[in-house]
Design a protein around this motif. Structure first.
Motif, PDB file in Angstrom:
ATOM      1  N   GLY A   4       2.467 110.845  15.565  1.00  0.00           N
ATOM      2  CA  GLY A   4       2.000 109.689  15.442  1.00  0.00           C
ATOM      3  C   GLY A   4       1.691 109.345  13.956  1.00  0.00           C
ATOM      4  N   ARG A   5       1.936 107.924  13.523  1.00  0.00           N
ATOM      5  CA  ARG A   5       1.209 107.614  12.239  1.00  0.00           C
ATOM      6  C   ARG A   5       0.157 106.466  12.174  1.00  0.00           C
ATOM      7  N   PHE A   6      -0.782 106.834  11.205  1.00  0.00           N
ATOM      8  CA  PHE A   6      -1.980 106.199  10.827  1.00  0.00           C
ATOM      9  C   PHE A   6      -1.602 105.339   9.562  1.00  0.00           C
ATOM     10  N   ILE A   7      -1.529 104.122   9.676  1.00  0.00           N
ATOM     11  CA  ILE A   7      -1.207 103.170   8.634  1.00  0.00           C
ATOM     12  C   ILE A   7      -2.170 102.323   8.210  1.00  0.00           C
ATOM     13  N   THR A   8      -2.510 102.535   6.885  1.00  0.00           N
ATOM     14  CA  THR A   8      -3.768 101.628   6.302  1.00  0.00           C
ATOM     15  C   THR A   8      -3.548 101.176   5.092  1.00  0.00           C
ATOM     16  N   PHE A   9      -4.224 100.464   4.632  1.00  0.00           N
ATOM     17  CA  PHE A   9      -4.257  99.919   3.173  1.00  0.00           C
ATOM     18  C   PHE A   9      -5.658  99.578   2.444  1.00  0.00           C
ATOM     19  N   GLN A  10      -5.885 100.152   1.546  1.00  0.00           N
ATOM     20  CA  GLN A  10      -7.032 100.124   0.579  1.00  0.00           C
ATOM     21  C   GLN A  10      -6.547  99.629  -0.829  1.00  0.00           C
ATOM     22  N   TYR A  11      -7.735  98.925  -1.549  1.00  0.00           N
ATOM     23  CA  TYR A  11      -7.473  98.206  -2.718  1.00  0.00           C
ATOM     24  C   TYR A  11      -7.809  99.392  -3.843  1.00  0.00           C
ATOM     25  N   SER A  12      -8.074 100.627  -3.558  1.00  0.00           N
ATOM     26  CA  SER A  12      -8.181 101.388  -4.399  1.00  0.00           C
ATOM     27  C   SER A  12      -8.031 102.887  -3.924  1.00  0.00           C
ATOM     28  N   LEU A  13      -7.945 103.938  -4.358  1.00  0.00           N
ATOM     29  CA  LEU A  13      -7.834 105.284  -3.907  1.00  0.00           C
ATOM     30  C   LEU A  13      -9.000 105.831  -3.876  1.00  0.00           C
ATOM     31  N   VAL A  14     -10.014 105.274  -3.826  1.00  0.00           N
ATOM     32  CA  VAL A  14     -11.680 105.931  -3.660  1.00  0.00           C
ATOM     33  C   VAL A  14     -11.629 106.840  -2.344  1.00  0.00           C
ATOM     34  N   LYS A  15     -10.888 106.118  -1.330  1.00  0.00           N
ATOM     35  CA  LYS A  15     -11.100 106.675   0.016  1.00  0.00           C
ATOM     36  C   LYS A  15     -10.049 107.671   0.234  1.00  0.00           C
ATOM     37  N   LYS A  16      -9.327 107.861  -0.438  1.00  0.00           N
ATOM     38  CA  LYS A  16      -7.873 108.690  -0.132  1.00  0.00           C
ATOM     39  C   LYS A  16      -8.326 109.994   0.305  1.00  0.00           C
ATOM     40  N   SER A  17      -9.309 110.640  -0.344  1.00  0.00           N
ATOM     41  CA  SER A  17      -9.520 112.001  -0.039  1.00  0.00           C
ATOM     42  C   SER A  17     -10.121 112.355   1.359  1.00  0.00           C
ATOM     43  N   PHE A  18     -10.974 110.906   1.644  1.00  0.00           N
ATOM     44  CA  PHE A  18     -11.962 110.873   2.889  1.00  0.00           C
ATOM     45  C   PHE A  18     -10.951 110.533   3.953  1.00  0.00           C
ATOM     46  N   ILE A  19      -9.945 109.857   3.907  1.00  0.00           N
ATOM     47  CA  ILE A  19      -8.827 109.893   4.841  1.00  0.00           C
ATOM     48  C   ILE A  19      -8.152 110.984   5.150  1.00  0.00           C
ATOM     49  N   GLN A  20      -7.792 111.861   3.951  1.00  0.00           N
ATOM     50  CA  GLN A  20      -7.206 112.906   4.046  1.00  0.00           C
ATOM     51  C   GLN A  20      -7.648 114.139   4.803  1.00  0.00           C
ATOM     52  N   GLU A  21      -8.966 113.889   5.062  1.00  0.00           N
ATOM     53  CA  GLU A  21      -9.662 114.996   5.786  1.00  0.00           C
ATOM     54  C   GLU A  21      -9.346 114.998   7.264  1.00  0.00           C
ATOM     55  N   TYR A  22      -8.693 113.569   7.752  1.00  0.00           N
ATOM     56  CA  TYR A  22      -8.201 113.551   8.954  1.00  0.00           C
ATOM     57  C   TYR A  22      -6.828 113.503   9.235  1.00  0.00           C
ATOM     58  N   PHE A  23      -6.204 113.107   7.997  1.00  0.00           N
ATOM     59  CA  PHE A  23      -4.665 112.942   8.134  1.00  0.00           C
ATOM     60  C   PHE A  23      -4.153 113.959   6.773  1.00  0.00           C
TER      61      PHE A  23
END
Length: 192
Positions: A148-167
């Motif tokens: 499956g896919r989790f599709i989100t958007f963010q205004y900066s990449l500050v939380k990218k590594s945080f999200i990458q812990e799960y995906f």
């Protein structure tokens, strides 16, 4: 006139609930298209949208999804829920849930769904408390089918590594036609 009314509602909800609304204006049609482009509609039987707000992404998904694909919206803001119910009340295979994304597993159980194919998120992870963001991402990861896919958007990449812990697998696309410009993150648990 209707779009101006939505803009005013969105702005007033941002002023009242900045942590859960996350932006002063709804997402642009360009961002909505780019988010919706990430879904494999022929394979998706169940799509969940977290934090649909005024329904900008919802409309784009409804244009593309198969008639028998189930679409579930989970929105915490009561004003937005009422607006969504009014606008989309006659759509088949469509559920609007007034509640928190943290409880998505409970809502899916109530609908007799064990896994889902796609989660599209308009949630403002950058402004939400970290513990809530963690709880939501854990639930999304647990409820998504293995490919499956989790599709989100963010205004900066500050939380990218945080999200990458799960995906661990994240594909990025920048959308300039949004105010402010945004990044679309198409995330998977494994692979590309």
């Amino acid at each position: 006139m209707r779009e101006n009314s939505k803009m005013i509602t969105f702005l007033s909800e941002y002023i009242r609930h900045p942590r859960t609304t996350g932006a002063i204006a709804p997402s642009s049609k360009y961002l909505a298209r780019k988010m919706a482009d990430q879904v494999h509609y022929k394979k998706a039987t169940t799509i969940v949208e977290l934090g649909p707000g005024t329904g900008v992404f919802t409309k784009e998904i409804l244009k593309r999804k198969a008639p028998d694909t189930t679409l579930i919206l989970i929105e915490i803001n009561e004003t937005f829920v009422k607006q969504l119910q009014k606008e989309f009340k006659h759509i088949p295979n469509f559920h609007i849930i007034h509640g928190s994304a943290e409880n998505m597993e409970d809502y899916l159980n109530e609908l007799n769904l064990t896994t889902i194919d796609v989660v599209i998120s308009g949630l403002p992870f950058a402004s939400m408390p970290a513990i809530i963001s963690k709880n939501i991402l854990k639930k999304v990861s647990h409820c998504l089918d293995s490919d499956g896919r989790f599709i989100t958007f963010q205004y900066s990449l500050v939380k990218k590594s945080f999200i990458q812990e799960y995906f661990p697998s994240i594909a990025l696309k920048k959308v300039w036609g949004n105010l402010p410009p945004a990044y679309v993150l198409s995330c998977k648990k494994v692979g590309v």
